[in-house]
Scaffold this motif. Structure first.
Motif, PDB file in Angstrom:
ATOM      1  N   UNK A 138      -6.859  58.318-132.955  1.00 29.33           N
ATOM      2  CA  UNK A 138      -5.548  58.848-132.609  1.00 29.33           C
ATOM      3  C   UNK A 138      -4.967  57.889-131.585  1.00 29.33           C
ATOM      4  N   UNK A 139      -3.864  57.220-131.946  1.00 30.85           N
ATOM      5  CA  UNK A 139      -3.238  56.226-131.078  1.00 30.85           C
ATOM      6  C   UNK A 139      -1.955  56.802-130.490  1.00 30.85           C
ATOM      7  N   UNK A 140      -1.904  56.906-129.164  1.00 33.82           N
ATOM      8  CA  UNK A 140      -0.777  57.504-128.457  1.00 33.82           C
ATOM      9  C   UNK A 140      -0.159  56.468-127.523  1.00 33.82           C
ATOM     10  N   UNK A 141       1.167  56.260-127.657  1.00 33.47           N
ATOM     11  CA  UNK A 141       1.909  55.363-126.771  1.00 33.47           C
ATOM     12  C   UNK A 141       2.437  56.150-125.586  1.00 33.47           C
ATOM     13  N   UNK A 142       2.217  55.626-124.376  1.00 34.57           N
ATOM     14  CA  UNK A 142       2.710  56.246-123.145  1.00 34.57           C
ATOM     15  C   UNK A 142       3.619  55.271-122.413  1.00 34.57           C
ATOM     16  N   UNK A 143       4.827  55.735-122.039  1.00 35.05           N
ATOM     17  CA  UNK A 143       5.743  54.869-121.312  1.00 35.05           C
ATOM     18  C   UNK A 143       6.584  55.616-120.301  1.00 35.05           C
ATOM     19  N   UNK A 144       6.450  56.926-120.230  1.00 33.62           N
ATOM     20  CA  UNK A 144       7.243  57.722-119.311  1.00 33.62           C
ATOM     21  C   UNK A 144       6.966  59.193-119.507  1.00 33.62           C
ATOM     22  N   UNK A 145       7.819  60.034-118.922  1.00 34.02           N
ATOM     23  CA  UNK A 145       7.587  61.469-118.904  1.00 34.02           C
ATOM     24  C   UNK A 145       8.274  62.241-120.033  1.00 34.02           C
ATOM     25  N   UNK A 146       9.296  61.665-120.669  1.00 36.59           N
ATOM     26  CA  UNK A 146      10.069  62.407-121.665  1.00 36.59           C
ATOM     27  C   UNK A 146       9.383  62.373-123.036  1.00 36.59           C
ATOM     28  N   UNK A 147       8.989  63.580-123.496  1.00 39.69           N
ATOM     29  CA  UNK A 147       8.266  63.710-124.766  1.00 39.69           C
ATOM     30  C   UNK A 147       9.105  63.207-125.936  1.00 39.69           C
ATOM     31  N   UNK A 148       8.498  62.380-126.763  1.00 40.83           N
ATOM     32  CA  UNK A 148       9.160  61.860-127.951  1.00 40.83           C
ATOM     33  C   UNK A 148      10.043  60.661-127.690  1.00 40.83           C
ATOM     34  N   UNK A 149      10.579  60.530-126.473  1.00 42.08           N
ATOM     35  CA  UNK A 149      11.445  59.406-126.132  1.00 42.08           C
ATOM     36  C   UNK A 149      10.713  58.359-125.289  1.00 42.08           C
ATOM     37  N   UNK A 150       9.744  58.812-124.476  1.00 39.50           N
ATOM     38  CA  UNK A 150       9.008  57.893-123.612  1.00 39.50           C
ATOM     39  C   UNK A 150       7.501  57.989-123.796  1.00 39.50           C
ATOM     40  N   UNK A 151       7.057  58.916-124.599  1.00 40.50           N
ATOM     41  CA  UNK A 151       5.651  58.969-124.999  1.00 40.50           C
ATOM     42  C   UNK A 151       5.530  59.734-126.312  1.00 40.50           C
ATOM     43  N   UNK A 152       4.465  59.442-127.032  1.00 40.07           N
ATOM     44  CA  UNK A 152       4.227  60.086-128.323  1.00 40.07           C
ATOM     45  C   UNK A 152       3.795  61.528-128.160  1.00 40.07           C
ATOM     46  N   UNK A 153       4.079  62.316-129.213  1.00 37.25           N
ATOM     47  CA  UNK A 153       3.658  63.705-129.258  1.00 37.25           C
ATOM     48  C   UNK A 153       3.052  63.965-130.633  1.00 37.25           C
ATOM     49  N   UNK A 154       1.886  64.580-130.649  1.00 39.33           N
ATOM     50  CA  UNK A 154       1.283  65.067-131.877  1.00 39.33           C
ATOM     51  C   UNK A 154       1.180  66.578-131.750  1.00 39.33           C
ATOM     52  N   UNK A 155       1.945  67.298-132.580  1.00 36.96           N
ATOM     53  CA  UNK A 155       1.941  68.764-132.558  1.00 36.96           C
ATOM     54  C   UNK A 155       1.106  69.258-133.726  1.00 36.96           C
ATOM     55  N   UNK A 156       0.193  70.181-133.440  1.00 39.29           N
ATOM     56  CA  UNK A 156      -0.678  70.735-134.474  1.00 39.29           C
ATOM     57  C   UNK A 156      -0.524  72.247-134.435  1.00 39.29           C
ATOM     58  N   UNK A 157      -0.070  72.833-135.543  1.00 41.44           N
ATOM     59  CA  UNK A 157       0.138  74.281-135.571  1.00 41.44           C
ATOM     60  C   UNK A 157      -1.128  75.050-135.920  1.00 41.44           C
ATOM     61  N   UNK A 158      -2.108  74.386-136.521  1.00 42.10           N
ATOM     62  CA  UNK A 158      -3.356  75.041-136.884  1.00 42.10           C
ATOM     63  C   UNK A 158      -4.430  74.759-135.847  1.00 42.10           C
ATOM     64  N   UNK A 159      -5.671  74.701-136.319  1.00 41.88           N
ATOM     65  CA  UNK A 159      -6.791  74.403-135.438  1.00 41.88           C
ATOM     66  C   UNK A 159      -7.095  72.909-135.451  1.00 41.88           C
ATOM     67  N   UNK A 160      -7.756  72.446-134.384  1.00 38.67           N
ATOM     68  CA  UNK A 160      -8.114  71.031-134.266  1.00 38.67           C
ATOM     69  C   UNK A 160      -9.604  70.898-134.049  1.00 38.67           C
ATOM     70  N   UNK A 161     -10.207  69.986-134.810  1.00 39.47           N
ATOM     71  CA  UNK A 161     -11.602  69.588-134.588  1.00 39.47           C
ATOM     72  C   UNK A 161     -11.545  68.114-134.230  1.00 39.47           C
ATOM     73  N   UNK A 162     -11.761  67.819-132.929  1.00 37.29           N
ATOM     74  CA  UNK A 162     -11.540  66.468-132.451  1.00 37.29           C
ATOM     75  C   UNK A 162     -12.843  65.689-132.354  1.00 37.29           C
ATOM     76  N   UNK A 163     -12.820  64.515-132.952  1.00 37.22           N
ATOM     77  CA  UNK A 163     -13.903  63.546-132.883  1.00 37.22           C
ATOM     78  C   UNK A 163     -13.253  62.177-132.888  1.00 37.22           C
TER      79      UNK A 163
END
Length: 170
Positions: A138-163
């Motif tokens: 999972x690659x996330x870009x961070x550049x500031x505080x504003x979601x979607x405009x200055x950093x990436x957002x991954x929204x998951x409506x179900x369950x997550x199994x993270x590895x």
């Protein structure tokens, strides 16, 4: 019958429907399929394959929509780009493929490849479950505080199994 794009082929879907029983889309390396502002319907499966030197690209943008009845599978060097597009499928399987951009996946995602929301920054939504395999990134870009405009957002409506790996790009 099936729609098969041979190596080096390019198809732009304005209003293409593949609805008959047993129908699939198979895209080998070096192909590109664009769905811009239209709908592509596939009764069963979509398979995108790459070979490391020539990728296969499926680009869904400008409110475009792809509806796949069973599953979408991406393997090595295959890419699914969303540019405010929607992919609706019960299962999106990334076996070493790349999912990136902005838009919505309506279905479950199993990631053994790479998920990268946004073009630079943006939001990618999964209306289903996310399973991150050990080899998934999972690659996330961070550049500031504003979601979607200055950093990436991954929204998951179900369950997550993270590895796998979280890659943060500053």
């Amino acid at each position: 019958a099936s729609l098969e794009l041979l190596s080096g082929a390019h198809a732009a879907a304005g209003s293409l429907e593949v609805l008959c029983d047993g129908e699939n889309i198979s895209m080998p390396y070096g192909c590109r399929l664009d769905v811009f502002g239209s709908t592509l319907s596939v009764a069963h499966t979509a398979s995108l394959r790459g070979n490391g030197s020539g990728g296969t690209i499926w680009h869904i943008a400008d409110d475009g929509r792809a509806e796949v009845g069973e599953a979408v599978a991406l393997d090595a060097a295959a890419e699914l780009h969303l540019g405010n597009g929607i992919l609706e499928t019960p299962d999106l399987i990334l076996d070493d493929g790349l999912l990136h951009g902005t838009g919505t996946i309506k279905g479950n995602v199993r990631n053994g490849g790479t998920i990268s929301p946004g073009a630079i920054f943006g939001e990618l939504s999964i209306d289903g479950d996310l399973e991150m395999d050990a080899g998934g990134v999972l690659s996330i870009d961070l550049g500031g505080l504003e979601a979607g405009a200055e950093h990436d957002v991954l929204s998951i409506l179900g369950t997550s199994m993270l590895g796998g790996t979280l890659r943060v790009v500053l």
